[in-house]
Design a protein around this motif. Sequence first.
Motif, PDB file in Angstrom:
ATOM      1  N   THR A  68       6.022  -8.279  11.090  1.00 44.28           N
ATOM      2  CA  THR A  68       6.675  -6.977  10.948  1.00 44.28           C
ATOM      3  C   THR A  68       7.035  -6.751   9.486  1.00 44.28           C
ATOM      4  OG1 THR A  68       8.830  -7.939  11.439  1.00 44.28           O
ATOM      5  CG2 THR A  68       7.657  -6.932  13.267  1.00 44.28           C
ATOM      6  N   GLY A  69       6.746  -5.549   8.987  1.00 43.03           N
ATOM      7  CA  GLY A  69       7.097  -5.201   7.616  1.00 43.03           C
ATOM      8  C   GLY A  69       6.615  -6.198   6.589  1.00 43.03           C
ATOM      9  N   SER A  70       5.425  -6.741   6.784  1.00 44.70           N
ATOM     10  CA  SER A  70       5.014  -7.865   5.937  1.00 44.70           C
ATOM     11  C   SER A  70       4.117  -7.499   4.762  1.00 44.70           C
ATOM     12  CB  SER A  70       4.331  -8.942   6.781  1.00 44.70           C
ATOM     13  OG  SER A  70       3.147  -8.446   7.353  1.00 44.70           O
ATOM     14  N   ASN A  90       3.784  -0.989   5.703  1.00 49.49           N
ATOM     15  CA  ASN A  90       4.795  -0.209   4.992  1.00 49.49           C
ATOM     16  C   ASN A  90       4.913  -0.635   3.531  1.00 49.49           C
ATOM     17  OD1 ASN A  90       6.974   1.836   5.583  1.00 49.49           O
ATOM     18  ND2 ASN A  90       8.141   0.291   4.477  1.00 49.49           N
ATOM     19  N   THR A  91       4.920   0.363   2.636  1.00 48.86           N
ATOM     20  CA  THR A  91       5.109   0.070   1.211  1.00 48.86           C
ATOM     21  C   THR A  91       6.445   0.635   0.742  1.00 48.86           C
ATOM     22  OG1 THR A  91       3.809   2.024   0.623  1.00 48.86           O
ATOM     23  CG2 THR A  91       2.669  -0.096   0.643  1.00 48.86           C
ATOM     24  N   THR A  92       6.582   1.970   0.713  1.00 49.79           N
ATOM     25  CA  THR A  92       7.825   2.571   0.248  1.00 49.79           C
ATOM     26  C   THR A  92       8.527   3.396   1.317  1.00 49.79           C
ATOM     27  OG1 THR A  92       6.663   4.511  -0.626  1.00 49.79           O
ATOM     28  CG2 THR A  92       7.026   2.661  -2.143  1.00 49.79           C
ATOM     29  N   ASN A 107       1.702   2.774   8.605  1.00 56.63           N
ATOM     30  CA  ASN A 107       2.634   3.561   7.796  1.00 56.63           C
ATOM     31  C   ASN A 107       2.768   2.928   6.412  1.00 56.63           C
ATOM     32  OD1 ASN A 107       4.808   5.773   7.969  1.00 56.63           O
ATOM     33  ND2 ASN A 107       5.836   4.078   6.953  1.00 56.63           N
ATOM     34  N   THR A 108       2.603   3.732   5.388  1.00 57.74           N
ATOM     35  CA  THR A 108       2.758   3.227   4.019  1.00 57.74           C
ATOM     36  C   THR A 108       3.975   3.869   3.356  1.00 57.74           C
ATOM     37  OG1 THR A 108       1.159   4.870   3.229  1.00 57.74           O
ATOM     38  CG2 THR A 108       0.336   2.637   3.667  1.00 57.74           C
ATOM     39  N   THR A 109       3.968   5.194   3.240  1.00 56.26           N
ATOM     40  CA  THR A 109       5.066   5.863   2.540  1.00 56.26           C
ATOM     41  C   THR A 109       5.858   6.825   3.427  1.00 56.26           C
ATOM     42  OG1 THR A 109       3.624   7.653   1.751  1.00 56.26           O
ATOM     43  CG2 THR A 109       3.837   5.698   0.340  1.00 56.26           C
ATOM     44  N   ASP A 123      -1.261   5.086  13.516  1.00 55.74           N
ATOM     45  CA  ASP A 123      -2.074   5.526  12.380  1.00 55.74           C
ATOM     46  C   ASP A 123      -1.311   6.360  11.355  1.00 55.74           C
ATOM     47  OD1 ASP A 123      -4.115   4.199  13.607  1.00 55.74           O
ATOM     48  OD2 ASP A 123      -5.267   5.987  14.139  1.00 55.74           O
ATOM     49  N   ASN A 124      -0.031   6.591  11.579  1.00 56.69           N
ATOM     50  CA  ASN A 124       0.751   7.355  10.606  1.00 56.69           C
ATOM     51  C   ASN A 124       0.735   6.620   9.269  1.00 56.69           C
ATOM     52  OD1 ASN A 124       2.803   9.659  10.330  1.00 56.69           O
ATOM     53  ND2 ASN A 124       3.818   7.935   9.336  1.00 56.69           N
ATOM     54  N   THR A 125       0.424   7.337   8.205  1.00 55.66           N
ATOM     55  CA  THR A 125       0.441   6.722   6.876  1.00 55.66           C
ATOM     56  C   THR A 125       1.526   7.346   6.008  1.00 55.66           C
ATOM     57  OG1 THR A 125      -1.303   8.246   6.141  1.00 55.66           O
ATOM     58  CG2 THR A 125      -1.983   6.051   6.894  1.00 55.66           C
TER      59      THR A 125
END
Length: 176
Positions: A68-70, A90-92, A107-109, A123-125
């Motif tokens: 998770t969140g890695s 996840n990034t930011t 999810n990235t941002t 698939d949410n980015t």
Amino acid sequence: EVGIGTSSPAHLLDVSGGDINVSPANAGYFIGGNNVLRLTNFNSSTHVGVGAGASSTNGNNTFVGNLTGSNIFNTGGSNTFVGQGSGFSNTTGSESIFAGASSGYYNTTGGGNSFFGVLAGRDNTVGNGNVFVGSGAGLFNATGGNNTYIGGGAGSPFLTTNLNNAVPSATVLAFS
């Protein structure tokens, strides 16, 4: 077998009547070479599970479950990710809750999202302000924001649209 506070240890290390302190503040517990528990005092985060929050650098995150969140570049804060692989990329993205295996996986941002259910919002980015409840709800939403999808698979055909509300016909919502 080593006993601390006991003369008859039942395990290789048995501590009775006390605490175990791990230093420095960002140290953790390892099983088989895998970090499985880490409380990062420098940013008030808790990571439980192999690879959970592996490189998280921002604060107030709670990650429970393997991977998770890695993401190695995870600087998002005030997130709660529960379930194997939730918030993996996840990034930011900040201020989100992902609960369910692989929920919010890509999810990235995107921030301010609430995904509940296996694969919900997978698939949410970059979409912000989405609420997806149910297994696979909002599964293919990639960039759309401010959507509400309730029920298994709800909203799955939408990829990039905004301000949608999808509730399967068999779902009843009651308001008082």
